[in-house]
Design a protein around this motif. Structure first.
Motif, PDB file in Angstrom:
ATOM      1  N   MET A  95       0.835  -1.203   0.000  1.00 41.73           N
ATOM      2  CA  MET A  95       0.000   0.000   0.000  1.00 41.73           C
ATOM      3  C   MET A  95       0.869   1.252   0.000  1.00 41.73           C
ATOM      4  N   ALA A  96       1.959   1.211   0.758  1.00 48.93           N
ATOM      5  CA  ALA A  96       2.885   2.341   0.781  1.00 48.93           C
ATOM      6  C   ALA A  96       3.536   2.527  -0.582  1.00 48.93           C
ATOM      7  N   ALA A  97       3.770   1.424  -1.291  1.00 49.33           N
ATOM      8  CA  ALA A  97       4.348   1.505  -2.637  1.00 49.33           C
ATOM      9  C   ALA A  97       3.402   2.225  -3.594  1.00 49.33           C
ATOM     10  N   VAL A  98       2.094   1.933  -3.495  1.00 48.53           N
ATOM     11  CA  VAL A  98       1.105   2.608  -4.342  1.00 48.53           C
ATOM     12  C   VAL A  98       1.072   4.102  -4.012  1.00 48.53           C
ATOM     13  N   LEU A  99       1.052   4.433  -2.714  1.00 49.77           N
ATOM     14  CA  LEU A  99       1.056   5.841  -2.312  1.00 49.77           C
ATOM     15  C   LEU A  99       2.303   6.566  -2.807  1.00 49.77           C
ATOM     16  N   THR A 100       3.444   5.869  -2.754  1.00 50.90           N
ATOM     17  CA  THR A 100       4.687   6.465  -3.228  1.00 50.90           C
ATOM     18  C   THR A 100       4.613   6.754  -4.723  1.00 50.90           C
ATOM     19  N   CYS A 101       4.039   5.823  -5.476  1.00 52.00           N
ATOM     20  CA  CYS A 101       3.857   6.040  -6.916  1.00 52.00           C
ATOM     21  C   CYS A 101       2.934   7.229  -7.168  1.00 52.00           C
ATOM     22  N   MET A 102       1.906   7.393  -6.334  1.00 51.77           N
ATOM     23  CA  MET A 102       1.006   8.539  -6.481  1.00 51.77           C
ATOM     24  C   MET A 102       1.751   9.841  -6.224  1.00 51.77           C
ATOM     25  N   PHE A 103       2.559   9.865  -5.165  1.00 51.13           N
ATOM     26  CA  PHE A 103       3.350  11.062  -4.865  1.00 51.13           C
ATOM     27  C   PHE A 103       4.309  11.371  -6.014  1.00 51.13           C
ATOM     28  N   PHE A 104       5.001  10.322  -6.470  1.00 48.03           N
ATOM     29  CA  PHE A 104       6.008  10.530  -7.508  1.00 48.03           C
ATOM     30  C   PHE A 104       5.370  10.921  -8.837  1.00 48.03           C
ATOM     31  N   SER A 105       4.147  10.454  -9.076  1.00 44.68           N
ATOM     32  CA  SER A 105       3.433  10.821 -10.297  1.00 44.68           C
ATOM     33  C   SER A 105       3.211  12.325 -10.376  1.00 44.68           C
ATOM     34  N   ALA A 106       3.025  12.928  -9.203  1.00 43.55           N
ATOM     35  CA  ALA A 106       2.814  14.376  -9.148  1.00 43.55           C
ATOM     36  C   ALA A 106       4.117  15.145  -9.382  1.00 43.55           C
ATOM     37  N   LEU A 211       5.972  13.478  11.858  1.00 38.83           N
ATOM     38  CA  LEU A 211       6.527  14.810  11.632  1.00 38.83           C
ATOM     39  C   LEU A 211       7.962  14.742  11.126  1.00 38.83           C
ATOM     40  N   ILE A 212       8.715  13.752  11.606  1.00 37.55           N
ATOM     41  CA  ILE A 212      10.098  13.580  11.148  1.00 37.55           C
ATOM     42  C   ILE A 212      10.129  13.216   9.663  1.00 37.55           C
ATOM     43  N   LYS A 213       9.307  12.237   9.277  1.00 36.45           N
ATOM     44  CA  LYS A 213       9.278  11.805   7.877  1.00 36.45           C
ATOM     45  C   LYS A 213       8.692  12.895   6.984  1.00 36.45           C
ATOM     46  N   LEU A 214       7.717  13.625   7.508  1.00 35.13           N
ATOM     47  CA  LEU A 214       7.131  14.726   6.749  1.00 35.13           C
ATOM     48  C   LEU A 214       8.162  15.818   6.508  1.00 35.13           C
ATOM     49  N   ASN A 215       8.989  16.065   7.497  1.00 40.67           N
ATOM     50  CA  ASN A 215      10.049  17.059   7.359  1.00 40.67           C
ATOM     51  C   ASN A 215      11.072  16.626   6.305  1.00 40.67           C
ATOM     52  N   HIS A 216      11.391  15.330   6.280  1.00 41.31           N
ATOM     53  CA  HIS A 216      12.348  14.812   5.297  1.00 41.31           C
ATOM     54  C   HIS A 216      11.814  14.935   3.868  1.00 41.31           C
ATOM     55  N   ALA A 217      10.489  14.793   3.710  1.00 38.21           N
ATOM     56  CA  ALA A 217       9.894  14.770   2.365  1.00 38.21           C
ATOM     57  C   ALA A 217       9.269  16.099   1.959  1.00 38.21           C
ATOM     58  N   LYS A 218       9.400  17.118   2.808  1.00 39.27           N
ATOM     59  CA  LYS A 218       8.644  18.359   2.577  1.00 39.27           C
ATOM     60  C   LYS A 218       8.977  19.024   1.243  1.00 39.27           C
ATOM     61  N   TRP A 219      10.254  18.999   0.845  1.00 36.64           N
ATOM     62  CA  TRP A 219      10.627  19.681  -0.401  1.00 36.64           C
ATOM     63  C   TRP A 219      10.024  18.986  -1.622  1.00 36.64           C
ATOM     64  N   SER A 220       9.921  17.681  -1.545  1.00 42.07           N
ATOM     65  CA  SER A 220       9.327  16.931  -2.653  1.00 42.07           C
ATOM     66  C   SER A 220       7.823  17.154  -2.730  1.00 42.07           C
ATOM     67  N   LEU A 221       7.183  17.207  -1.566  1.00 36.69           N
ATOM     68  CA  LEU A 221       5.730  17.374  -1.532  1.00 36.69           C
ATOM     69  C   LEU A 221       5.292  18.748  -2.011  1.00 36.69           C
ATOM     70  N   LEU A 222       6.196  19.702  -2.008  1.00 36.44           N
ATOM     71  CA  LEU A 222       5.849  21.061  -2.424  1.00 36.44           C
ATOM     72  C   LEU A 222       5.761  21.221  -3.938  1.00 36.44           C
TER      73      LEU A 222
END
Length: 422
Positions: A95-106, A211-222
């Motif tokens: 499930m995390a792999a699918v979510l990761t693909c969704m994030f990366f698709s963006a 919050l730690i993982k969100l901080n690590h990924a924040k630049w990508s999510l933007l």
């Protein structure tokens, strides 16, 4: 006879495994040589005029941005974030792999790029967690198809240019359908994992870890926030957004993630250039091919044939969808969008279908072609990463094929999924 020469030579070159862009150009050349009414110079003119478009400049820039972010160390960060939310559940890794693909698709805007970037990391990790390799590969291959649905999507840009539609509206229209596909895939992954007893990581959810993982990924999510927010905030056009994405991706990869070095730049530019040239070549030759179709009045003939099948608009729309499913098995998505948008969009408008809704339907349908042989680009990428043979992998993705068909049916029945944000 001219029509027969055009299509006959095109399919002949495809059978010879000539690349689609070259096959389109050669078919146009053969037809021009056969017909005394067609000048060969129109092929050269088509190559130039088709690509001389400001909106199309977004394509190479989005490809370059995807290359930068793909090599910039974001895959691990995105997966770690997704794993925080679903990793502890049954089938959580998948499930995390699918979510990761969704994030990366963006970020990438490309199906094969998503499979390549996520698959190299996630397939071995899922196998190490006890998942069957065929299932693990099928998950990545199928979820990678979201790369052309969730914005920024290169095929949506091509549809917007070919159909003279707002690229910004198409990007907004692709958000909910992309999320729907991801959610339905995750649901199937959970059901299958429950049956196979694929347990989660048993790691408890904590806000601190999130919050730690969100901080690590924040630049990508933007990235999607900047692109879509800038377009709809009136700050820049979709093409300018692509340039901003390149600059931002470079800054993130160099300064924040520090995953790219100066010596990597030539390789990144080379790969982005090669991918861009392939798409732009297809655009140019497909434009010449489409011009010949128009000269022979083939689009009008096809439209009349479709409209004579039934008076029920839903049945006619389903016929178009079936045609696109078949096309996706044999023709590259970019070429299919460029060739068939001028043919099918007028039919959709005649049926009263919103052009943005139809564009998203077209891209979602063609996205299924990424996992259907014989073309199945995602299958080839996934097979190369995992080492699983094509026949075995094709069988493994069959459930995901039906999952995507179900999602497509929901999008057809509920147009607000596409039009809500417009």
């Amino acid at each position: 006879m001219t029509t027969f020469i055009l299509f006959g030579s095109f399919f002949f070159f495809l059978i010879l495994t000539v690349p689609i862009g070259i096959a389109l150009g050669l078919a146009g050349l053969v037809t021009a040589l056969y017909s005394s009414n067609i000048s060969i110079t129109f092929l050269a003119q088509g190559l130039v005029t088709a690509t001389d478009n400001f909106a199309l400049m977004a394509v190479p820039f989005f490809i370059l941005a995807g290359e930068l972010m793909g090599r910039g160390g974001i895959s691990n960060r995105l997966f770690d974030l997704a794993n925080v939310f679903v990793g502890r559940l049954t089938g959580g890794f998948a499930m995390a792999a699918v979510l990761t693909c969704m994030f990366f698709s963006a970020i990438s805007g490309s199906g094969p790029a998503t499979v390549a970037a996520i698959g190299g990391i996630m397939i071995p990790a899922m196998v190490a967690q006890g998942y069957d390799k065929r299932f693990a590969t099928a998950v990545i291959v199928s979820a990678g198809s979201l790369g052309i649905i969730i914005p920024p999507s290169i095929p949506l840009v091509l549809y917007g240019v070919s159909g003279n539609q707002s690229i910004g509206d198409l990007f907004m229209g692709g958000i909910l359908p992309g999320i729907l596909l991801g959610v339905v895939m995750i649901t199937w992954v959970y059901i299958y994992s429950k049956k196979k007893n694929y347990t989660g990581t048993k790691e408890k959810f904590t806000f601190k870890n999130m919050l730690i993982k969100l901080n690590h990924a924040k630049w990508s999510l933007l990235v999607p926030v900047i692109i879509l927010g800038g377009i709809y905030g009136g700050i820049f056009t979709p093409t300018e957004a692509a340039v901003v994405a390149v600059v931002y991706a470079g800054l993130v990869s160099f300064l924040f993630h520090k995953q790219i070095r100066w010596k990597d730049i030539p390789i990144i530019i080379r790969d982005a250039t090669l991918n861009s040239v392939v798409i732009l070549l297809i655009i140019g030759t497909a434009n010449a091919f489409g011009t010949l179709l128009s000269m022979e009045r083939i689009p009008q003939a096809i439209a009349n044939e479709f409209l004579s099948i039934s008076e029920n608009s839903l049945i006619l729309l389903l016929c178009i969808i079936l045609l696109l499913l078949l096309i996706g098995c044999f023709i590259d998505t970019s070429a299919a969008v460029i060739i068939f948008t001028p043919i099918l969009l007028p039919i959709a408008l005649e049926l009263g279908v919103d052009p943005i809704h139809f564009g998203v339907l077209m891209i979602v349908t063609l996205a299924i072609g990424f996992i259907t042989p014989p073309l199945g680009v995602n299958l080839f990428v996934g097979s190369g990463i995992s080492g699983i043979g094509m026949p075995a992998l094709a069988r493994a993705v069959v459930p995901f094929f039906f999952v995507m068909l179900f999602s497509l049916a929901v999008i057809i029945i509920i147009p607000p999924l596409t039009l809500l944000f417009l």
